[in-house]
Each structure stands twice: as structure tokens, then as C-alpha cells.
Design an enzyme around this catalytic site. Structure first.
Site, PDB file in Angstrom:
ATOM      1  N   HIS A 103       1.031  -1.117  -0.397  1.00  0.00           N
ATOM      2  CA  HIS A 103      -0.139   0.004   0.085  1.00  0.00           C
ATOM      3  C   HIS A 103       0.665   1.172  -0.184  1.00  0.00           C
ATOM      4  O   HIS A 103       1.626   1.159   0.829  1.00  0.00           O
ATOM      5  CB  HIS A 103      -1.022   0.096   1.429  1.00  0.00           C
ATOM      6  CG  HIS A 103      -0.241  -0.526   2.579  1.00  0.00           C
ATOM      7  ND1 HIS A 103       0.068  -1.332   2.863  1.00  0.00           N
ATOM      8  CD2 HIS A 103      -0.125   0.832   3.606  1.00  0.00           C
ATOM      9  CE1 HIS A 103       0.797  -1.470   3.982  1.00  0.00           C
ATOM     10  NE2 HIS A 103       0.405  -0.258   4.691  1.00  0.00           N
ATOM     11  N   HIS A 105       0.894   5.188   1.242  1.00  0.00           N
ATOM     12  CA  HIS A 105       0.186   6.382   1.810  1.00  0.00           C
ATOM     13  C   HIS A 105      -0.067   7.469   0.654  1.00  0.00           C
ATOM     14  O   HIS A 105       1.740   8.033   0.808  1.00  0.00           O
ATOM     15  CB  HIS A 105       0.375   6.336   3.335  1.00  0.00           C
ATOM     16  CG  HIS A 105       0.920   5.450   4.053  1.00  0.00           C
ATOM     17  ND1 HIS A 105      -0.741   4.905   5.517  1.00  0.00           N
ATOM     18  CD2 HIS A 105       1.960   4.347   4.398  1.00  0.00           C
ATOM     19  CE1 HIS A 105       0.380   3.993   5.227  1.00  0.00           C
ATOM     20  NE2 HIS A 105       0.962   3.224   5.278  1.00  0.00           N
TER      21      HIS A 105
HETATM   22  P1  AMP Z   1       1.343   0.391   7.232  1.00  0.00           P
HETATM   23  O1  AMP Z   1       2.012   0.758   8.759  1.00  0.00           O
HETATM   24  O2  AMP Z   1       2.635   1.214   6.884  1.00  0.00           O
HETATM   25  O3  AMP Z   1       1.748  -1.149   7.487  1.00  0.00           O
HETATM   26  O4  AMP Z   1       0.155   0.821   7.396  1.00  0.00           O
HETATM   27  C1  AMP Z   1      -1.499  -0.046   6.704  1.00  0.00           C
HETATM   28  C2  AMP Z   1      -2.259   1.518   7.630  1.00  0.00           C
HETATM   29  O5  AMP Z   1      -3.175   0.721   7.329  1.00  0.00           O
HETATM   30  C3  AMP Z   1      -2.086   2.006   8.370  1.00  0.00           C
HETATM   31  O6  AMP Z   1      -2.461   3.628   8.114  1.00  0.00           O
HETATM   32  C4  AMP Z   1      -4.195   1.995   9.689  1.00  0.00           C
HETATM   33  O7  AMP Z   1      -4.657   2.785   9.935  1.00  0.00           O
HETATM   34  C5  AMP Z   1      -4.722   1.363   8.244  1.00  0.00           C
HETATM   35  N1  AMP Z   1      -5.741   0.557   8.040  1.00  0.00           N
HETATM   36  C6  AMP Z   1      -6.130  -0.230   8.703  1.00  0.00           C
HETATM   37  N2  AMP Z   1      -6.610  -1.180   8.945  1.00  0.00           N
HETATM   38  C7  AMP Z   1      -7.912  -0.237   8.663  1.00  0.00           C
HETATM   39  C8  AMP Z   1      -9.012  -0.533   7.310  1.00  0.00           C
HETATM   40  N3  AMP Z   1     -10.190  -1.567   8.388  1.00  0.00           N
HETATM   41  N4  AMP Z   1      -9.672   0.121   7.300  1.00  0.00           N
HETATM   42  C9  AMP Z   1      -8.717   1.486   6.501  1.00  0.00           C
HETATM   43  N5  AMP Z   1      -7.537   1.438   6.890  1.00  0.00           N
HETATM   44  C10 AMP Z   1      -6.704   0.856   7.714  1.00  0.00           C
END
Ligand code: AMP
Length: 140
Positions: A103, A105
Site C-alpha cells: 500500500h 500512503h
Molecule cells: P502500514 O503501517 O504502512 O502497514 O499501514 C497500515 C495502515 O492501514 C495504517 O495507517 C492503518 O491505519 C490502516 N488500516 C488498517 N486497517 C484498516 C482498515 N480496515 N481500513 C482502513 N485503513 C486501515
């Protein structure tokens, strides 16, 4: 390197098992509001293929994901009147990754406003829905 685990939350989102506030979707990509945004309007852009992070994704998929990320970023800046943007990607736990489906950001930035800590706030659905709608309009 670890292999892709299809029980991760973004795989569940792609299977329609977990609802999200969608910002953009096509055959290869989904973008949606982060539920614990580090800035107002924090969006995640993911590919629809099984890719753990930048270390295992096919180059053509990554290239397409970045083209979509740019388009969505421009719309976010316009819709949410941001002063700038931070684009982030974390790979593996040591790199800060917590969800093991690739993903990107997109973080709208406002002069003088620092990033929040991870999971510092969880906005209500109505705010996330309104932000998603204004971004979708800017993309139309
Ligand atoms: P990372 O630390 O780069 O793996 O980021 C994972 C991101 O996913 C974090 O910013 C979380 O807030 C986001 N996240 C986790 N679960 C969900 C969800 N169900 N819907 C939207 N965002 C999510």
C-alpha cells in the site's frame, strides 16, 4: 522474505469482507480512507494483486499503482485544499509495515501541522465519508 498471507485486512477489503470509504477503484487498483489517519484526508492506494510490499511486487503493477497514486494525490490536494503531500510506503516490520499487502500512503499536509502518531485518532464514519466524497468529485 516472507510470503503473502491472504488473511491480511487489505485482502479482506478487496474480497468485500470489510467495508471501506472508497475514493477510487478500477480493475487493478483500490484507494480508500485510512481509518486512523495520520493527517486529515489520509488515503491508502493498493493493487488488486497479491503483493506483500515493494520487495515482491511486479514492476509493471508498481508502475501502474504509482500512476494511479499521482492522479489520486492531485485530486486530494485539490479537494482538501492541502498545502502539500507526503507519499509513504513501508516494507516489512523493520520498515514500519503493519499490514502485509502493498500500500501507498497519501498524506495531505498543511503548513505547520505535524503528522499524528499511528492510531492516535479514529474519526467518525461521517467525516471519512465526506472526505471520500469530495475526493471522488475532484477525480470525476
Ligand atoms: P502500514 O503501517 O504502512 O502497514 O499501514 C497500515 C495502515 O492501514 C495504517 O495507517 C492503518 O491505519 C490502516 N488500516 C488498517 N486497517 C484498516 C482498515 N480496515 N481500513 C482502513 N485503513 C486501515
Amino acid at each position: 522474505m516472507d510470503t503473502y498471507d491472504s488473511n491480511n485486512i487489505f485482502a479482506e477489503i478487496l474480497r468485500g469482507e470489510v467495508p471501506v470509504h472508497k475514493v477510487y477503484e478500477d480493475g487493478a487498483t483500490l484507494a480508500f480512507m485510512d481509518t486512523t489517519p495520520r493527517t486529515d484526508g489520509h488515503v491508502l492506494v493498493i493493487p488488486k494483486v497479491r503483493a506483500r510490499n515493494i520487495l515482491d511486487v511486479a514492476p509493471d503493477i508498481l508502475a501502474d499503482l504509482m500512476i494511479k497514486t499521482q492522479r489520486i494525490a492531485v485530486a486530494i490536494k485539490t479537494a482538501l485544499k492541502a498545502d502539500g503531500l507526503s507519499i509513504q510506503q513501508y516494507s516489512e516490520s523493520a520498515g514500519g509495515q503493519t499490514v502485509f499487502h502493498l500500500h501507498i500512503h497519501i498524506l495531505p499536509r498543511y503548513r505547520g501541522v505535524p503528522l499524528r502518531s499511528p492510531a492516535e485518532i479514529m474519526p467518525g464514519n461521517s467525516l471519512l465519508a465526506a472526505q471520500a466524497e469530495s475526493i471522488r468529485k475532484a477525480l470525476a
